[in-house]
Design an enzyme around this catalytic site. Sequence first.
Site, PDB file in Angstrom:
ATOM      1  N   SER A 210     -30.038 -15.815 -14.415  1.00  0.00           N
ATOM      2  CA  SER A 210     -28.679 -15.554 -13.926  1.00  0.00           C
ATOM      3  C   SER A 210     -27.666 -15.706 -15.057  1.00  0.00           C
ATOM      4  CB  SER A 210     -28.328 -16.503 -12.776  1.00  0.00           C
ATOM      5  OG  SER A 210     -28.571 -17.843 -13.143  1.00  0.00           O
TER       6      SER A 210
ATOM      7  N   ASN B 244     -29.430 -27.934  -8.482  1.00  0.00           N
ATOM      8  CA  ASN B 244     -28.932 -27.578  -7.148  1.00  0.00           C
ATOM      9  C   ASN B 244     -27.568 -28.208  -6.852  1.00  0.00           C
ATOM     10  OD1 ASN B 244     -31.350 -26.318  -7.081  1.00  0.00           O
ATOM     11  ND2 ASN B 244     -32.282 -27.621  -5.507  1.00  0.00           N
TER      12      ASN B 244
ATOM     13  N   THR C   2       4.562   4.551  15.802  1.00  0.00           N
ATOM     14  CA  THR C   2       3.390   4.079  16.541  1.00  0.00           C
ATOM     15  C   THR C   2       2.537   5.327  16.720  1.00  0.00           C
ATOM     16  OG1 THR C   2       4.331   4.506  18.726  1.00  0.00           O
ATOM     17  CG2 THR C   2       4.699   2.305  17.825  1.00  0.00           C
ATOM     18  N   HIS C   3       1.242   5.163  16.723  1.00  0.00           N
ATOM     19  CA  HIS C   3       0.306   6.309  16.803  1.00  0.00           C
ATOM     20  C   HIS C   3       0.578   7.323  15.690  1.00  0.00           C
ATOM     21  CE1 HIS C   3      -0.643   4.922  20.929  1.00  0.00           C
ATOM     22  NE2 HIS C   3       0.655   4.669  20.957  1.00  0.00           N
TER      23      HIS C   3
ATOM     24  N   SER D 180      -3.628  15.149 -12.728  1.00  0.00           N
ATOM     25  CA  SER D 180      -4.885  15.832 -12.465  1.00  0.00           C
ATOM     26  C   SER D 180      -5.289  16.581 -13.733  1.00  0.00           C
ATOM     27  CB  SER D 180      -4.687  16.808 -11.304  1.00  0.00           C
ATOM     28  OG  SER D 180      -5.607  17.864 -11.394  1.00  0.00           O
TER      29      SER D 180
ATOM     30  N   LYS E 117       0.339  17.931 -10.390  1.00  0.00           N
ATOM     31  CA  LYS E 117      -0.009  16.743  -9.592  1.00  0.00           C
ATOM     32  C   LYS E 117       0.469  15.432 -10.186  1.00  0.00           C
ATOM     33  CE  LYS E 117      -2.376  16.464  -6.420  1.00  0.00           C
ATOM     34  NZ  LYS E 117      -3.823  16.624  -6.251  1.00  0.00           N
TER      35      LYS E 117
ATOM     36  N   GLU F 203      -4.561   4.307  -4.009  1.00  0.00           N
ATOM     37  CA  GLU F 203      -5.857   4.815  -3.510  1.00  0.00           C
ATOM     38  C   GLU F 203      -6.992   3.883  -3.912  1.00  0.00           C
ATOM     39  OE1 GLU F 203      -6.201   9.386  -3.699  1.00  0.00           O
ATOM     40  OE2 GLU F 203      -4.681   8.842  -5.160  1.00  0.00           O
TER      41      GLU F 203
ATOM     42  N   TYR G 224     -31.766 -25.788  -0.686  1.00  0.00           N
ATOM     43  CA  TYR G 224     -31.547 -24.718  -1.661  1.00  0.00           C
ATOM     44  C   TYR G 224     -32.676 -23.702  -1.619  1.00  0.00           C
ATOM     45  CZ  TYR G 224     -30.922 -22.175  -6.001  1.00  0.00           C
ATOM     46  OH  TYR G 224     -30.752 -21.168  -6.916  1.00  0.00           O
TER      47      TYR G 224
ATOM     48  N   GLN H 194     -28.761 -17.759  -5.540  1.00  0.00           N
ATOM     49  CA  GLN H 194     -28.258 -17.327  -6.848  1.00  0.00           C
ATOM     50  C   GLN H 194     -27.464 -16.020  -6.711  1.00  0.00           C
ATOM     51  OE1 GLN H 194     -30.518 -18.082 -10.518  1.00  0.00           O
ATOM     52  NE2 GLN H 194     -30.876 -15.893 -10.573  1.00  0.00           N
TER      53      GLN H 194
ATOM     54  N   LYS I  95     -23.166 -15.408  -6.691  1.00  0.00           N
ATOM     55  CA  LYS I  95     -22.154 -15.365  -7.757  1.00  0.00           C
ATOM     56  C   LYS I  95     -21.542 -13.992  -7.999  1.00  0.00           C
ATOM     57  CE  LYS I  95     -24.396 -19.255  -9.586  1.00  0.00           C
ATOM     58  NZ  LYS I  95     -25.364 -19.073  -8.463  1.00  0.00           N
TER      59      LYS I  95
HETATM   60  N1  ARG Z   1     -29.193 -20.372 -11.328  1.00  0.00           N
HETATM   61  C1  ARG Z   1     -29.389 -21.090 -10.109  1.00  0.00           C
HETATM   62  C2  ARG Z   1     -28.401 -20.593  -9.056  1.00  0.00           C
HETATM   63  O1  ARG Z   1     -27.449 -20.045  -9.385  1.00  0.00           O
HETATM   64  C3  ARG Z   1     -29.147 -22.546 -10.328  1.00  0.00           C
HETATM   65  C4  ARG Z   1     -29.865 -23.421  -9.359  1.00  0.00           C
HETATM   66  C5  ARG Z   1     -31.314 -23.284  -9.589  1.00  0.00           C
HETATM   67  N2  ARG Z   1     -32.066 -24.260  -8.908  1.00  0.00           N
HETATM   68  C6  ARG Z   1     -33.397 -24.208  -8.869  1.00  0.00           C
HETATM   69  N3  ARG Z   1     -33.983 -25.155  -8.229  1.00  0.00           N
HETATM   70  N4  ARG Z   1     -34.069 -23.238  -9.383  1.00  0.00           N
HETATM   71  O2  ARG Z   1     -28.634 -20.727  -7.892  1.00  0.00           O
END
Ligand code: ARG
Length: 462
Positions: free
Chosen positions: A24, A111, A156-157, A278, A284, A291, A318, A323, A326
Amino acid sequence: MKQKAWSGRFKEATDKLVEELNASISFDKRLYSHDITGSIAHAMVLVKAGILTEKEGKKIINGLKAVEKEIAEGKIEFTAEMEDIHMAVESRLTEKIGPLGGKLHTGRSRNDQVAVDIRLFLKDQIFEILHLLHHFRQALVDVAEENLEVIMPGYTHMQRAQPVLLSHHMLAYYEMFVRDTSRLIDCLDRMDEMPLGAGALAGSPYNLDRNYAAELLGFSRVTENSLDSVSDRDFIIEFLSAASIMMMHISRLSEEIILWSSQEFGFIELSDAFSTGSSIMPQKKNPDIAELARGKSGRVYGNLVSLLTTMKSLPLAYNKDMQEDKEPLFDTIDTIKALLKVYGPMLKTMKVNRDRMLRATEAGFLNATDAADYLASRGVPFRQAHEVAGRAVAYCIEKGKTLEGLGLDEWKSLSPVFEKDIKEAVSIKRSLNTRKVYGGTALETVKKRLKAVKKEMSGGCC
Ligand code: ARG
């Protein structure tokens, strides 16, 4: 090749493809400074618990600060081998200060580490967003103030309904963004809990002073349950839903900006700096920002649904699925920040075509309700008054007239209750200014609200 922090029980090296998929680091590197802040607090907690000596603690903390500097200066090249930001920071720390770096992870798991990192990161981001939202609301207030008396059709509408002030219309959006602000503040309050000490899932066997960590990290309380601490992502979901609602509001405003700047409406003209052209049609001038804002609302909703779906069947505690929290979070933050930055200046530089707006209130019988109210306030039951006003409209359509243009004899032929003052009663300005009820569009009422809003705004962003 570098050994993985967890490689003890493994006999074979990780497959390259697995490494790529598992990593990650390409996106969670963004958490580096919050990760380091969390680690510094954890090191201090370890010192307090007697697990690290003062000297060791200092060395670790200085090492962490040096790693932070290196990352900030772009000196570290992140690779999939590092897996995630937590491992990357720890391994760089160990490279710098030696095996002592390996003591930092005592009593901690990635975790609870990631749970604290995202909270710290998101809290900061929400403050930034609240600040941007404040500026955006100020732009709405400024447009309202500059166009205080501009009259436009209210719909309205999507049909012309009754005249309203453009300032009232702008302040309607202001109210929506006030609620969006308060939703974000609520969200901040609920995420204000410190999860470190939860360890992998069951809590730590060390004597960690969790309240001390909370204090160091600026949280007002600690989480209550270790399982929940490491598996809760509802604070992100809550943020994503507040962001989605806000995007829905931005999208509705955008839809109006797009319509109003069309030749059919011609109510506003966006400045050149906030429009695009455009590549084929030289004439344009397109409202691309509005938009895009409308389009990006779909993307933010998608992020919300993505994380809700990721989380919905996960058993405690967990799971690696998490992961996936994010990217939707980062994408949402980037999207709303970019939009909020550009939107206020776009509104403030638009040209309002007052005449065109006013003229639009003159066709379409926006004052028909006023004719009905005229009768109702003189004792005619509203249903019957509505019928008479409807007949007046039908009469005008047939004769190609407006209600303002009818003579008293014509009114009288519709109902004997009409008197000379009906002419004044159906004037657009009067129609508008009779709506003095609290929250209504009468100039007097809007002025009062604007005054209160300006006071609200002077109180700061949150
Ligand atoms: N990169 C992991 C995440 O974002 C971190 C936690 C990983 N924990 C594990 N037990 N592998 O979730």
